[in-house]
Design a protein around this motif. Structure first.
Motif, PDB file in Angstrom:
ATOM      1  N   LEU A 214       0.819  -1.213   0.000  1.00 22.07           N
ATOM      2  CA  LEU A 214       0.000   0.000   0.000  1.00 22.07           C
ATOM      3  C   LEU A 214       0.851   1.260   0.000  1.00 22.07           C
ATOM      4  O   LEU A 214       1.898   1.314   0.636  1.00 22.07           O
ATOM      5  N   PRO A 215       0.370   2.283  -0.702  1.00 21.63           N
ATOM      6  CA  PRO A 215       1.070   3.561  -0.666  1.00 21.63           C
ATOM      7  C   PRO A 215       0.857   4.200   0.709  1.00 21.63           C
ATOM      8  O   PRO A 215      -0.218   4.715   1.000  1.00 21.63           O
ATOM      9  N   GLY A 216       1.863   4.106   1.556  1.00 26.63           N
ATOM     10  CA  GLY A 216       1.730   4.511   2.954  1.00 26.63           C
ATOM     11  C   GLY A 216       1.182   5.912   3.141  1.00 26.63           C
ATOM     12  O   GLY A 216       0.276   6.141   3.954  1.00 26.63           O
ATOM     13  N   GLU A 217       1.646   6.827   2.327  1.00 25.12           N
ATOM     14  CA  GLU A 217       1.245   8.227   2.535  1.00 25.12           C
ATOM     15  C   GLU A 217      -0.223   8.461   2.190  1.00 25.12           C
ATOM     16  O   GLU A 217      -0.799   9.483   2.559  1.00 25.12           O
ATOM     17  N   LYS A 218      -0.822   7.496   1.493  1.00 28.22           N
ATOM     18  CA  LYS A 218      -2.231   7.676   1.112  1.00 28.22           C
ATOM     19  C   LYS A 218      -3.141   6.719   1.865  1.00 28.22           C
ATOM     20  O   LYS A 218      -4.275   6.477   1.445  1.00 28.22           O
ATOM     21  N   THR A 219      -2.668   6.070   2.922  1.00 24.65           N
ATOM     22  CA  THR A 219      -3.447   5.019   3.564  1.00 24.65           C
ATOM     23  C   THR A 219      -3.933   5.407   4.958  1.00 24.65           C
ATOM     24  O   THR A 219      -3.169   5.924   5.766  1.00 24.65           O
ATOM     25  N   VAL A 220      -5.217   5.147   5.186  1.00 19.57           N
ATOM     26  CA  VAL A 220      -5.825   5.378   6.492  1.00 19.57           C
ATOM     27  C   VAL A 220      -6.111   4.013   7.110  1.00 19.57           C
ATOM     28  O   VAL A 220      -6.601   3.121   6.426  1.00 19.57           O
ATOM     29  N   VAL A 221      -5.818   3.810   8.380  1.00 20.23           N
ATOM     30  CA  VAL A 221      -6.121   2.545   9.056  1.00 20.23           C
ATOM     31  C   VAL A 221      -7.334   2.744   9.970  1.00 20.23           C
ATOM     32  O   VAL A 221      -7.399   3.712  10.721  1.00 20.23           O
ATOM     33  N   LEU A 222      -8.307   1.814   9.843  1.00 19.79           N
ATOM     34  CA  LEU A 222      -9.508   1.884  10.693  1.00 19.79           C
ATOM     35  C   LEU A 222      -9.633   0.605  11.509  1.00 19.79           C
ATOM     36  O   LEU A 222      -9.212  -0.466  11.051  1.00 19.79           O
ATOM     37  N   ASP A 223     -10.286   0.690  12.682  1.00 21.14           N
ATOM     38  CA  ASP A 223     -10.535  -0.548  13.421  1.00 21.14           C
ATOM     39  C   ASP A 223     -11.635  -1.340  12.713  1.00 21.14           C
ATOM     40  O   ASP A 223     -12.328  -0.837  11.825  1.00 21.14           O
TER      41      ASP A 223
END
Lengths: 220, 220
Positions: free
Chosen positions: A26-35
Motif C-alpha cells: 500500500l502507498p503509505g502516505e495515502k493510507t488510512v487505518v480503521l478498526d
C-alpha cells in the motif's frame, strides 16, 4: 484489489485498511487505518479482504488508435455484470490486450463487474462506442476486414473457420436480444451436439477465445 | 420453467399462473390462476415469466449404475450457484448426459442454480457423492481408468492430451480451494498466454467440454 495496486497504482487516490491487515504494497502516505467495526461499515462485501481503495477510473482507449490485437472482441450491450466481468477476465487470460464494448449494457467499472473480472479492467484497454454502427465503422477504419456475429444454429464453425482471428471482429450480443445487426457480418456458430438451445454469452466468449489459444498451441 | 414442463412434467405437483399468461403447456387440472398482485407476492424474481410451479426434486442417479458418457465431469464442492448452474448448462450443450458432484458445495436444485443452468438439471442425471474419495472409488468401479485434475500452470495440455475424454474423469474444484487430492491423478492444464493467474471454474469447464466437441468435429 491486488491487481489495482500492482497494475495501476497511479490511479489510487487513497486506501483504507482494516487494522491488522497486511500493508506491504500500500502507498503509505495515502493510507488510512480503521478498526474492524469502522472498516466494516464502509465495505460493500461481507467477506472483505480488509483493504478498500478509492481510485480514479482509467480512461477509455480512443476508438481511432491502432488496434493492439490480431482480432477484436466486441461486446454489444452485455447486460449482466457477471457475464461482462467474466469475459474480461477470460480475455485477459488468453492474452488479448483490449476489449471493445458498445454502450447501453453494464458499466465496465461497476463494482460487480470488477469483482467478476478479477480486476482485469486494470490490465486491459477498453474501447467504448456509442453504438454498434460507430464501433464497426471504427474497426473498419483500423483494418478489420471481416465481422463475425454468433448465430445459434448455423454459420461458420468456430472450430473450422480459418480466418476467424485474422483482422476480424467477433461480435457477441446482449443476453436477451443477441447482437445488433452488422451489415455483411458472417454468421459464426459454436457446435452444440446436446439439446440446449443456447449458451450463456460468457461461455460462448470462452469457447471462441480459447479456440484462438488452441490454434497457437498446435493441438492434436 | 419451460424445460421442466417439457422434460419432466411428471415432477410437477401444481402450477400457479398469472392471469393473462399463456397456458398452452400447463397441466390444466393442476393449475391455479392468480391475479397480478397475488401472483407477484409469490414470485421470487422481479421479472417473473408469470408461471410458478411446485415440483418434486428429481432423484439423484445411483453411484453404482453404469456410466452414460465416455468421460465423467466431476464437480468437487463448487460453491457458487452461478458457476455450478453454468457448468450444468454447458454440459448439456455439449451433449453430456450426466454430471458428478461432491457434497459440500451448492445445492444442485437451489433456485439460483436452476436459473443459471437454464433448468439443465431436468435434462441431465446428477450423481452425488459424500466425498471425493467415494466419488473416485465409484468411478473406478465403473471403468474409469484415468483421473485428471486441473492445475494452474503445468500438466497435460487440454488441447494435446490424447486420452482426455476416454474412460476418464475430469475433476474441477471449489473456487477458493481447488479440487481435493486424487491419488494418481494427472495434472491437466489450460494454456493461458495472458497474464491472468487463473480462470473462473465455469470457464475452465467450458474450455474442457468444448474441446471434446472440437475433437468430434474434425477441426482445422
Amino acid at each position: 484489489m491486488n491487481e489495482l495496486l500492482v497494475l495501476r497504482p497511479d490511479l489510487i487516490e487513497f486506501c483504507v485498511l482494516r487494522e491488522g491487515c497486511d500493508t506491504a504494497r500500500l502507498p503509505g502516505e495515502k493510507t488510512v487505518v480503521l478498526d474492524g467495526r469502522n472498516f466494516e461499515s464502509l465495505a460493500s462485501t461481507v467477506h472483505s479482504q480488509g483493504i478498500l481503495a478509492v481510485a480514479r477510473q482509467p480512461e477509455y482507449e480512443k476508438l481511432d488508435l491502432p488496434r493492439k490485437d490480431p482480432f477484436a472482441l466486441v461486446l454489444d450491450r452485455i447486460a449482466d455484470p457477471g457475464n461482462f466481468g467474466t469475459i474480461l477476465r477470460t480475455a485477459r487470460a488468453v492474452g488479448l490486450r483490449e476489449v471493445w464494448a458498445v454502450k447501453g449494457g453494464v458499466d465496465p467499472f461497476g463494482d460487480k463487474t470488477i469483482r467478476s473480472a478479477s480486476s482485469a479492467q486494470f490490465a486491459l484497454s477498453i474501447r467504448l462506442a456509442e453504438s454498434l454502427e460507430e464501433m464497426t465503422a471504427a474497426l473498419g477504419k483500423l483494418g478489420v476486414i471481416r465481422f463475425f456475429r454468433t448465430e445459434p444454429a448455423e454459420g461458420h464453425s468456430v472450430f473450422r473457420e480459418p480466418d476467424l482471428f485474422r483482422d476480424s471482429a467477433i461480435v457477441l450480443g446482449n443476453e436477451a436480444n443477441g447482437a445488433g445487426p452488422v451489415p455483411g457480418a458472417l454468421p459464426l456458430n459454436i457446435p452444440m451436439p446436446g439439446s440446449a438451445e443456447s449458451l450463456n454469452v460468457a461461455q460462448a466468449a470462452t469457447v471462441i477465445l480459447f479456440e484462438s489459444v488452441r490454434r497457437m498451441e498446435k493441438s492434436i
